[in-house]
Design an enzyme around this catalytic site. Structure first.
Site, mmCIF file in Angstrom:
data_model
loop_
_atom_site.group_PDB
_atom_site.id
_atom_site.type_symbol
_atom_site.label_atom_id
_atom_site.label_comp_id
_atom_site.label_asym_id
_atom_site.label_seq_id
_atom_site.Cartn_x
_atom_site.Cartn_y
_atom_site.Cartn_z
ATOM 1 N N CYS A 1 38.086 -44.574 19.411
ATOM 2 C CA CYS A 1 36.802 -45.211 19.965
ATOM 3 C C CYS A 1 36.541 -44.517 21.195
ATOM 4 O O CYS A 1 35.471 -44.184 21.400
ATOM 5 C CB CYS A 1 37.171 -46.639 20.094
ATOM 6 S SG CYS A 1 38.133 -47.105 21.223
ATOM 7 N N HIS B 1 39.030 -51.552 23.382
ATOM 8 C CA HIS B 1 38.052 -50.821 22.647
ATOM 9 C C HIS B 1 37.020 -50.294 23.651
ATOM 10 O O HIS B 1 36.512 -50.995 24.525
ATOM 11 C CB HIS B 1 37.347 -51.650 21.619
ATOM 12 C CG HIS B 1 36.504 -51.018 20.811
ATOM 13 N ND1 HIS B 1 36.896 -49.901 19.909
ATOM 14 C CD2 HIS B 1 35.134 -51.280 20.397
ATOM 15 C CE1 HIS B 1 35.950 -49.456 19.087
ATOM 16 N NE2 HIS B 1 34.773 -50.424 19.246
ATOM 17 N N ASN C 1 28.456 -48.800 18.976
ATOM 18 C CA ASN C 1 29.794 -49.001 18.653
ATOM 19 C C ASN C 1 30.082 -47.921 17.722
ATOM 20 O O ASN C 1 28.931 -47.286 17.214
ATOM 21 C CB ASN C 1 30.063 -50.474 17.869
ATOM 22 C CG ASN C 1 31.503 -50.703 17.911
ATOM 23 O OD1 ASN C 1 32.352 -50.038 18.377
ATOM 24 N ND2 ASN C 1 31.780 -51.882 17.240
#
Length: 379
Positions: free
Chosen positions: A8, A298, A320
């Site tokens: 991520c 994250h 995202n």
């Protein structure tokens, strides 16, 4: 879509650059290769581990630093320091030049195999008596690691041809680049290592201080994780200034808390655990961090804020990396209350930071240990 990988941080960092290039050149679709930089991320982290073993071989295996190294020889998580060091050292390439494959989208098995070799190599390096021998031995070890990475992810390009097209598909240019010349061509003098500041909201430590985490970097000859700790209201002000200028930011948080996946919302009111269980959960942010109950898990790209008439944030939106069908069109929307409780860091261009705040960066950073509860890689 990062799929079954912990990348991520890399998707987030490259999304910030991607948005800038699309706007600058009025492009349509554009994605940078995550595979290309991930290959070098893994190679650099292997070198970091092996060299750290050499640097600490005078310590006993039971020493906490040595123990931490062997417990964490390699991972696919990271944070913005990794993005900045890797991009400035290796450049970037478009996704089609080194595309994703099954292994990049499913990193666990390859990572476990490489970690097994690294632990074996680490023991061999600690056994070396000749002070000069470990460096030569490390080089041979890295050759084998390189071959493992090639078999999994492919060979990184050193030169490539790329055609740039506008929104309508019209060809604007076709040129041959190296990864570093490509970055230079489209981002000029933008220095990710010098022009950006990681700002943290860590209530367990004194605000307006600079902190550094030992051995917490992606590249041995790069930078440790360094951040400026600020109260939440000051963090918000910097983020709002950046968004108002249409500039996205690297952002990280404890994404699993109060997440309603189907709607794509992060809201403390999403779930009433206290009524359900008949008990209260009174810990504040500082207490949760100190007890390992919360931490940054994250990274995403902070792209929007909803302000009231007084200019105060009501809610925020992030892009995202869980695919376009995840959340709300691939995005998550969080209330400002959730932001305060579970947001931990943003990376802001220095031009949005007031002079008096920038002056704080002149401090000598306070060194923190690798195993501090606040510092885990975003995945």
């Amino acid at each position: 879509d990062q799929q079954q990988s912990g990348r991520c941080w890399l998707f987030t960092g490259l999304n910030v650059l991607r948005a800038q290039m699309i706007e600058e050149y009025d492009l349509g679709e554009l994605t940078f290769s995550h595979n290309y930089l991930f290959f070098y991320d893994q190679l650099e982290k292997c070198n970091l581990f092996l060299q750290a073993v050499i640097d600490t071989k005078h310590l006993k295996m039971e020493d906490r630093q040595v123990e931490w190294l062997f417990k964490n020889p390699l991972n696919d998580g990271g944070q913005f320091t990794g993005v900045s060091n890797l991009v400035m050292k290796y450049g970037v390439v478009p996704a089609e030049v080194m595309p994703e494959n099954y292994q990049t989208n499913n990193t666990t098995q390859i990572s476990n195999l490489i970690k097994l070799k690294l632990r074996e190599y680490g023991l061999k390096l600690r056994e070396q008596k000749d002070r000069r021998a470990p460096v030569a031995l490390k080089t041979e070890m890295l050759k084998e690691i390189y071959q493992m990475l090639v078999r999994a992810y492919g060979v990184p390009p050193t030169e490539f041809e790329w055609t740039m097209r506008d929104k309508s598909g019209k060809v604007l240019s076709t040129k041959t680049y190296t990864p570093k010349s490509f970055y230079k061509e489209y981002f000029g003098e933008l220095d990710l290592e010098q022009d950006f500041v990681m700002v943290m909201n860590d209530p367990t430590r004194e605000y307006h201080k600079v902190y550094e985490i030992e051995y917490d970097r992606h590249v041995y000859d790069g930078n440790n994780w360094v951040y400026l700790n600020l109260p939440i209201d000051e963090v918000k002000a910097l983020a709002i200034a950046s968004i108002k200028d249409n500039t996205a930011m690297y952002f990280s948080c404890d994404v699993g808390k109060f997440l309603l996946s189907k709607k794509g919302t992060l809201d403390i009111a999403n779930f009433d655990y206290e009524s359900l269980m008949g008990v209260e959960f009174p810990m504040n942010k500082e207490q949760r961090v100190r007890t390992f109950a919360s931490g940054s898990s994250h990274a995403m790209t902070l792209i929007a804020v909803d302000l009231d008439e007084a200019g105060n944030a009501k809610k925020w939106m992030v892009e995202n990396s869980w695919g376009a069908k995840s959340g709300w069109r691939g995005n998550l929307i969080m209330t400002d209350e959730w932001f305060e409780e579970y947001m931990f860091r943003v990376v802001v261009n220095k031009k949005y930071i007031p002079a008096e705040t920038l002056k704080l960066l002149e401090q000598k950073p306070v060194m923190l240990p690798s195993w501090d509860p606040m510092f885990q890689y975003e995945e």
